[in-house]
Write a protein that holds these residues in place. Structure first.
Motif, PDB file in Angstrom:
ATOM      1  N   ASP A  53       0.763  -1.173   0.024  1.00 58.86           N
ATOM      2  CA  ASP A  53      -0.078  -0.084   0.252  1.00 58.86           C
ATOM      3  C   ASP A  53       0.779   1.131  -0.161  1.00 58.86           C
ATOM      4  O   ASP A  53       0.327   2.190   0.460  1.00 58.86           O
ATOM      5  N   GLY A  54       2.225   1.190  -0.327  1.00 57.89           N
ATOM      6  CA  GLY A  54       2.888   2.471  -0.639  1.00 57.89           C
ATOM      7  C   GLY A  54       2.544   3.146  -2.026  1.00 57.89           C
ATOM      8  O   GLY A  54       1.937   2.470  -2.799  1.00 57.89           O
ATOM      9  N   LEU A  55       2.465   4.294  -2.322  1.00 58.72           N
ATOM     10  CA  LEU A  55       2.252   5.145  -3.333  1.00 58.72           C
ATOM     11  C   LEU A  55       3.698   5.567  -3.782  1.00 58.72           C
ATOM     12  O   LEU A  55       4.557   6.209  -3.340  1.00 58.72           O
ATOM     13  N   LEU A  56       3.954   4.915  -5.117  1.00 57.39           N
ATOM     14  CA  LEU A  56       5.111   5.058  -5.863  1.00 57.39           C
ATOM     15  C   LEU A  56       5.043   6.167  -7.162  1.00 57.39           C
ATOM     16  O   LEU A  56       3.788   5.895  -7.884  1.00 57.39           O
ATOM     17  N   VAL A  57       5.764   6.493  -7.650  1.00 57.01           N
ATOM     18  CA  VAL A  57       5.788   7.600  -8.933  1.00 57.01           C
ATOM     19  C   VAL A  57       6.340   6.720 -10.069  1.00 57.01           C
ATOM     20  O   VAL A  57       7.780   6.461 -10.144  1.00 57.01           O
ATOM     21  N   HIS A  58       5.672   5.914 -10.841  1.00 55.57           N
ATOM     22  CA  HIS A  58       6.114   5.384 -11.961  1.00 55.57           C
ATOM     23  C   HIS A  58       5.064   5.091 -13.072  1.00 55.57           C
ATOM     24  O   HIS A  58       4.053   4.717 -12.650  1.00 55.57           O
ATOM     25  N   HIS A  59       5.436   5.229 -14.374  1.00 52.97           N
ATOM     26  CA  HIS A  59       4.424   5.027 -15.400  1.00 52.97           C
ATOM     27  C   HIS A  59       3.962   3.740 -15.501  1.00 52.97           C
ATOM     28  O   HIS A  59       2.727   3.454 -15.621  1.00 52.97           O
ATOM     29  N   ASP A  60       4.855   2.653 -15.832  1.00 50.92           N
ATOM     30  CA  ASP A  60       4.507   1.271 -16.151  1.00 50.92           C
ATOM     31  C   ASP A  60       4.220   0.608 -15.200  1.00 50.92           C
ATOM     32  O   ASP A  60       4.473   0.737 -13.977  1.00 50.92           O
ATOM     33  N   ALA A  61       3.355  -0.592 -15.288  1.00 51.80           N
ATOM     34  CA  ALA A  61       2.748  -1.599 -14.423  1.00 51.80           C
ATOM     35  C   ALA A  61       3.998  -2.331 -13.682  1.00 51.80           C
ATOM     36  O   ALA A  61       3.940  -2.793 -12.562  1.00 51.80           O
ATOM     37  N   ALA A  62       5.133  -2.324 -14.541  1.00 57.89           N
ATOM     38  CA  ALA A  62       6.200  -3.044 -13.928  1.00 57.89           C
ATOM     39  C   ALA A  62       7.601  -2.569 -13.926  1.00 57.89           C
ATOM     40  O   ALA A  62       7.651  -1.479 -14.498  1.00 57.89           O
ATOM     41  N   LEU A  63       8.473  -2.894 -13.225  1.00 61.49           N
ATOM     42  CA  LEU A  63       9.759  -2.552 -13.375  1.00 61.49           C
ATOM     43  C   LEU A  63      10.391  -2.833 -14.573  1.00 61.49           C
ATOM     44  O   LEU A  63      10.008  -3.681 -15.201  1.00 61.49           O
ATOM     45  N   PRO A  64      11.726  -2.300 -14.785  1.00 57.36           N
ATOM     46  CA  PRO A  64      12.600  -2.499 -16.273  1.00 57.36           C
ATOM     47  C   PRO A  64      12.750  -4.111 -16.332  1.00 57.36           C
ATOM     48  O   PRO A  64      12.649  -4.650 -17.400  1.00 57.36           O
ATOM     49  N   ASP A  65      12.767  -4.905 -15.169  1.00 52.83           N
ATOM     50  CA  ASP A  65      13.115  -6.299 -15.136  1.00 52.83           C
ATOM     51  C   ASP A  65      11.952  -7.224 -15.462  1.00 52.83           C
ATOM     52  O   ASP A  65      11.990  -8.241 -15.161  1.00 52.83           O
ATOM     53  N   GLY A  66      10.636  -6.560 -15.268  1.00 49.76           N
ATOM     54  CA  GLY A  66       9.362  -7.148 -15.629  1.00 49.76           C
ATOM     55  C   GLY A  66       8.688  -7.325 -14.439  1.00 49.76           C
ATOM     56  O   GLY A  66       7.531  -7.950 -14.395  1.00 49.76           O
ATOM     57  N   ARG A  67       9.142  -7.222 -13.062  1.00 48.60           N
ATOM     58  CA  ARG A  67       8.416  -7.555 -11.836  1.00 48.60           C
ATOM     59  C   ARG A  67       7.295  -6.610 -11.665  1.00 48.60           C
ATOM     60  O   ARG A  67       7.476  -5.252 -11.803  1.00 48.60           O
ATOM     61  N   PRO A  68       6.060  -7.005 -11.525  1.00 52.72           N
ATOM     62  CA  PRO A  68       4.974  -6.136 -11.464  1.00 52.72           C
ATOM     63  C   PRO A  68       4.939  -5.173 -10.080  1.00 52.72           C
ATOM     64  O   PRO A  68       5.509  -5.891  -8.947  1.00 52.72           O
ATOM     65  N   ILE A  69       4.656  -3.986 -10.122  1.00 56.48           N
ATOM     66  CA  ILE A  69       4.893  -3.165  -8.771  1.00 56.48           C
ATOM     67  C   ILE A  69       3.809  -3.620  -7.783  1.00 56.48           C
ATOM     68  O   ILE A  69       4.238  -3.448  -6.772  1.00 56.48           O
ATOM     69  N   ILE A  70       2.693  -3.914  -8.414  1.00 51.40           N
ATOM     70  CA  ILE A  70       1.733  -4.219  -7.368  1.00 51.40           C
ATOM     71  C   ILE A  70       2.081  -5.468  -6.481  1.00 51.40           C
ATOM     72  O   ILE A  70       1.527  -5.970  -5.656  1.00 51.40           O
ATOM     73  N   ASP A  71       2.951  -6.310  -7.145  1.00 53.18           N
ATOM     74  CA  ASP A  71       3.474  -7.417  -6.355  1.00 53.18           C
ATOM     75  C   ASP A  71       4.555  -7.316  -5.249  1.00 53.18           C
ATOM     76  O   ASP A  71       5.269  -8.385  -4.847  1.00 53.18           O
ATOM     77  N   LEU A  72       5.243  -6.057  -5.406  1.00 58.85           N
ATOM     78  CA  LEU A  72       6.279  -5.843  -4.787  1.00 58.85           C
ATOM     79  C   LEU A  72       6.159  -4.629  -3.327  1.00 58.85           C
ATOM     80  O   LEU A  72       5.460  -3.854  -3.637  1.00 58.85           O
ATOM     81  N   PRO A  73       6.833  -5.089  -2.317  1.00 56.52           N
ATOM     82  CA  PRO A  73       6.708  -3.986  -1.492  1.00 56.52           C
ATOM     83  C   PRO A  73       7.539  -2.641  -1.803  1.00 56.52           C
ATOM     84  O   PRO A  73       8.351  -2.753  -2.641  1.00 56.52           O
ATOM     85  N   ALA A  74       7.199  -1.608  -1.055  1.00 59.60           N
ATOM     86  CA  ALA A  74       7.267  -0.174  -1.636  1.00 59.60           C
ATOM     87  C   ALA A  74       9.022  -0.184  -1.504  1.00 59.60           C
ATOM     88  O   ALA A  74       9.658   0.400  -2.455  1.00 59.60           O
ATOM     89  N   ALA A  75       9.563  -0.940  -0.319  1.00 55.70           N
ATOM     90  CA  ALA A  75      10.997  -0.596  -0.143  1.00 55.70           C
ATOM     91  C   ALA A  75      11.709  -1.176  -1.209  1.00 55.70           C
ATOM     92  O   ALA A  75      12.902  -0.756  -1.652  1.00 55.70           O
ATOM     93  N   GLU A  76      11.398  -2.460  -1.865  1.00 59.30           N
ATOM     94  CA  GLU A  76      12.093  -2.995  -3.082  1.00 59.30           C
ATOM     95  C   GLU A  76      11.960  -2.358  -4.158  1.00 59.30           C
ATOM     96  O   GLU A  76      12.725  -2.112  -5.049  1.00 59.30           O
ATOM     97  N   CYS A  77      10.894  -1.372  -4.271  1.00 62.09           N
ATOM     98  CA  CYS A  77      10.802  -0.590  -5.620  1.00 62.09           C
ATOM     99  C   CYS A  77      11.714   0.561  -5.421  1.00 62.09           C
ATOM    100  O   CYS A  77      12.333   1.115  -6.182  1.00 62.09           O
ATOM    101  N   ARG A  78      11.695   1.108  -4.121  1.00 60.98           N
ATOM    102  CA  ARG A  78      12.778   2.300  -3.861  1.00 60.98           C
ATOM    103  C   ARG A  78      13.956   2.105  -4.261  1.00 60.98           C
ATOM    104  O   ARG A  78      14.740   2.668  -4.556  1.00 60.98           O
TER     105      ARG A  78
END
Length: 256
Positions: A53-78
């Motif tokens: 439930d973190g709010l992150l700034v990113h256009h695509d649904a996934a990171l460049p390596d293909g992992r969906p952001i909705i499946d990842l904790p905010a810390a990992e996205c950061r």
């Protein structure tokens, strides 16, 4: 018509524009500040939620390596280089407007209401709307209806999809009760495009939208088309070439 913009204003697309060689990466603090330096009056940011439930700034649904952001904790996205909504808001000077593009996710349809993207985002929107110009845009009509219900003081813009017919764009935004309609530049027709039977002129489309009480945004025209759209009354443009469009609009004003 009193509205959000003093026509024609420049909105930096994802900051200083989509990623290009030698430029700042989109949706980063460096890109936001670059857009301000280049003359943007507004910054567009894309917001989506993480698994926790973190709010992150990113256009695509996934990171460049293909992992969906909705499946990842905010810390990992950061750790992958994404910034949080709070960090993005704090970085943008208060005199610069914010265009918040809400990227809802499929899981919003089934998750408990309190965990859905708009439920998480609304407190930040209300807080920020008290101190700067802002509006919310989305491809998802449901996100806009949530803003209308819970924060009616915040203007909304419906973004129909790429090359969406102008008739549906304007009528749909009006039917949703939006203050703005955001139209892909390709829907208007780019300079050099062949005429399309039945497609209305830019000035006609803008006039209908204005008569319906809405302002018109176009994304993403180049400097030539941005100036042409400004001549036809478009109220704001979301652009990748911020400095080029700012120069084009200034040259247009100087020769009027």
């Amino acid at each position: 018509m009193s509205g959000v913009f003093t026509a024609t204003e420049v909105i930096g697309h994802r900051g200083a524009g989509r990623t290009a060689a030698g430029e700042e990466r989109e949706n980063t603090i460096a890109s936001f500040l670059a857009a301000v330096e280049q003359g943007a009056a507004w910054i567009e940011i894309d917001v989506r939620r993480s698994a926790d439930d973190g709010l992150l700034v990113h256009h695509d649904a996934a990171l460049p390596d293909g992992r969906p952001i909705i499946d990842l904790p905010a810390a990992e996205c950061r750790s992958a280089g994404l910034v949080t909504l709070d960090e993005a808001i704090a970085a943008v000077p208060e005199h610069i407007g914010l265009d918040v593009d809400v990227k809802t996710v499929m899981e919003d349809a089934a998750d408990p209401p309190g965990r859905r993207t708009m439920s998480l985002l609304l407190p930040a929107l209300r807080r920020e709307a008290r101190r700067r110009r802002m509006f919310v845009c989305s491809f998802d009509p449901g996100a806009l209806l949530a803003v209308h219900a819970e924060a009616p003081e915040i203007p909304t813009a419906w973004m129909p999809f790429v090359r969406n017919p102008l008739d549906q764009a304007v009528a749909g935004a009006a039917g949703l009760g939006c203050a703005l309609v955001a139209i892909d530049a390709r829907s208007f027709g780019l300079t050099g495009d062949a005429p399309r039977p039945g497609r209305r002129e830019v000035a006609y489309t803008v006039d209908v939208a204005h008569r319906a009480g809405m302002e018109v945004i176009s994304w993403c025209p180049d400097p030539v088309d941005a100036a042409r759209f400004a001549d036809d009354g478009v109220d704001a443009v979301v652009v990748d070439d911020v400095s080029g469009v700012v120069a084009s609009l200034e040259a247009r004003r100087a020769h009027r």
